[in-house]
Design a protein around this motif. Sequence first.
Motif, short mmCIF file in Angstrom:
data_model
loop_
_atom_site.label_atom_id
_atom_site.label_comp_id
_atom_site.label_asym_id
_atom_site.label_seq_id
_atom_site.Cartn_x
_atom_site.Cartn_y
_atom_site.Cartn_z
N ALA A 191 0.86 -1.19 0.00
CA ALA A 191 0.00 0.00 0.00
C ALA A 191 0.90 1.24 0.00
CB ALA A 191 -0.92 -0.01 1.22
N PRO A 192 1.41 1.60 -1.18
CA PRO A 192 2.34 2.73 -1.22
C PRO A 192 1.63 4.07 -0.98
CG PRO A 192 1.81 2.03 -3.44
CD PRO A 192 1.17 1.04 -2.50
N PRO A 193 2.39 5.05 -0.49
CA PRO A 193 1.82 6.40 -0.40
C PRO A 193 1.40 6.88 -1.79
CG PRO A 193 3.94 6.28 0.73
CD PRO A 193 3.76 4.99 -0.02
N ARG A 205 7.71 -0.62 1.97
CA ARG A 205 8.36 0.28 2.94
C ARG A 205 9.88 0.14 2.85
NH1 ARG A 205 4.84 0.66 8.30
NH2 ARG A 205 2.81 0.61 7.32
N VAL A 206 10.57 1.10 3.43
CA VAL A 206 12.02 1.00 3.54
C VAL A 206 12.32 -0.26 4.36
CG1 VAL A 206 14.09 2.08 4.51
CG2 VAL A 206 12.35 3.50 3.39
N PRO A 207 13.20 -1.12 3.88
CA PRO A 207 13.48 -2.37 4.58
C PRO A 207 14.07 -2.13 5.98
CG PRO A 207 14.42 -2.40 2.38
CD PRO A 207 13.94 -1.01 2.64
N GLU A 208 13.63 -2.93 6.90
CA GLU A 208 14.15 -2.86 8.28
C GLU A 208 15.66 -3.05 8.30
OE1 GLU A 208 13.58 -1.85 12.10
OE2 GLU A 208 11.99 -1.94 10.62
N LEU A 209 16.17 -3.93 7.43
CA LEU A 209 17.61 -4.15 7.35
C LEU A 209 18.35 -2.85 7.09
CD1 LEU A 209 20.12 -6.02 7.16
CD2 LEU A 209 19.57 -6.31 4.73
N LEU A 210 17.85 -2.02 6.21
CA LEU A 210 18.50 -0.76 5.87
C LEU A 210 18.42 0.22 7.03
CD1 LEU A 210 20.02 0.78 3.67
CD2 LEU A 210 17.83 1.60 2.84
N ASP A 232 16.89 -17.78 0.06
CA ASP A 232 16.28 -16.78 -0.82
C ASP A 232 17.03 -15.46 -0.65
OD1 ASP A 232 14.42 -18.75 -1.32
OD2 ASP A 232 12.75 -17.70 -0.36
N VAL A 233 16.98 -14.61 -1.67
CA VAL A 233 17.57 -13.28 -1.57
C VAL A 233 16.48 -12.26 -1.90
CG1 VAL A 233 19.37 -11.71 -2.38
CG2 VAL A 233 19.83 -14.17 -2.28
N LEU A 234 16.32 -11.28 -1.00
CA LEU A 234 15.38 -10.20 -1.21
C LEU A 234 16.19 -8.96 -1.57
CD1 LEU A 234 12.40 -9.27 -1.08
CD2 LEU A 234 12.87 -8.54 1.27
N PHE A 235 15.98 -8.47 -2.78
CA PHE A 235 16.63 -7.25 -3.24
C PHE A 235 15.61 -6.12 -3.15
CE2 PHE A 235 18.81 -10.65 -5.57
CZ PHE A 235 20.14 -10.32 -5.36
N THR A 236 16.01 -4.96 -2.62
CA THR A 236 15.13 -3.80 -2.55
C THR A 236 15.88 -2.59 -3.05
OG1 THR A 236 14.09 -4.75 -0.57
CG2 THR A 236 13.60 -2.45 -1.06
N THR A 237 15.24 -1.84 -3.94
CA THR A 237 15.89 -0.64 -4.45
C THR A 237 16.13 0.33 -3.30
OG1 THR A 237 13.77 0.40 -4.98
CG2 THR A 237 14.89 -0.79 -6.76
N ILE A 238 17.21 1.06 -3.43
CA ILE A 238 17.50 2.13 -2.47
C ILE A 238 17.76 3.41 -3.26
CG2 ILE A 238 18.29 0.69 -0.57
CD1 ILE A 238 21.13 1.00 -1.50
N GLN A 239 17.47 4.52 -2.64
CA GLN A 239 17.68 5.83 -3.24
C GLN A 239 16.81 6.05 -4.47
OE1 GLN A 239 21.90 5.31 -3.79
NE2 GLN A 239 22.36 6.15 -1.77
N ASN A 262 10.07 2.39 -3.43
CA ASN A 262 10.85 1.19 -3.15
C ASN A 262 10.27 0.00 -3.91
OD1 ASN A 262 12.59 2.46 -1.23
ND2 ASN A 262 10.90 2.41 0.22
N VAL A 263 11.15 -0.72 -4.58
CA VAL A 263 10.77 -1.91 -5.34
C VAL A 263 11.56 -3.07 -4.77
CG1 VAL A 263 10.77 -3.00 -7.62
CG2 VAL A 263 10.44 -0.51 -7.42
N GLU A 264 10.86 -4.17 -4.47
CA GLU A 264 11.57 -5.35 -3.99
C GLU A 264 11.38 -6.50 -4.96
OE1 GLU A 264 9.94 -6.32 -0.07
OE2 GLU A 264 8.53 -7.70 -1.01
#
Length: 152
Positions: A26-28, A77-82, A107-114, A118-120
């Motif tokens: 549910a993105p802004p 959302r911004v990943p908790e890891l970041l 598994d590997v979860l990739f999430t865009t930053i900057q 955010n796209v995962e």
Amino acid sequence: MPVVLAGCLVLLLGSWAGPQQVAVPAPPADQRGYCLALAKALPGEVQGHGHASITPVSPLTAAWASSPATVLRCGVRVPELLIQHPEADSVGVNGVNWLIDQRSDGDVLFTTIQRDANVEVLVPHGAYPNPTDPLPAISDAVSKTVPSQFPQ
């Protein structure tokens, strides 16, 4: 002979799970437009795998039929890891930076930053020889539709 055929039919039907369930983000409101543009720009194939069926159907999600399926969600959302580890590993692919979250199951979860949205991309263990293999085609679509927060 009919018993053997019936047994095969039960086995086939029992092993077919149907479309994969994917939670729709549910993105802004200011990010939703980027996600809708991304949905239109996503490649039809990634590493030779066409689209996979997912449910519910949403322009904020997509999947490709690797085995298991590679799943994309836009507007997460911004990943908790970041947040907890701003220095966490990342990789740049075709002008898009991806946070790398190596899961305990492989598994590997990739999430865009900057990026302005955010796209995962979840790449299941064993779906590709290298977990980054699907990223070039997806990165091309992201770079065209989701602006960088640091334009050059």
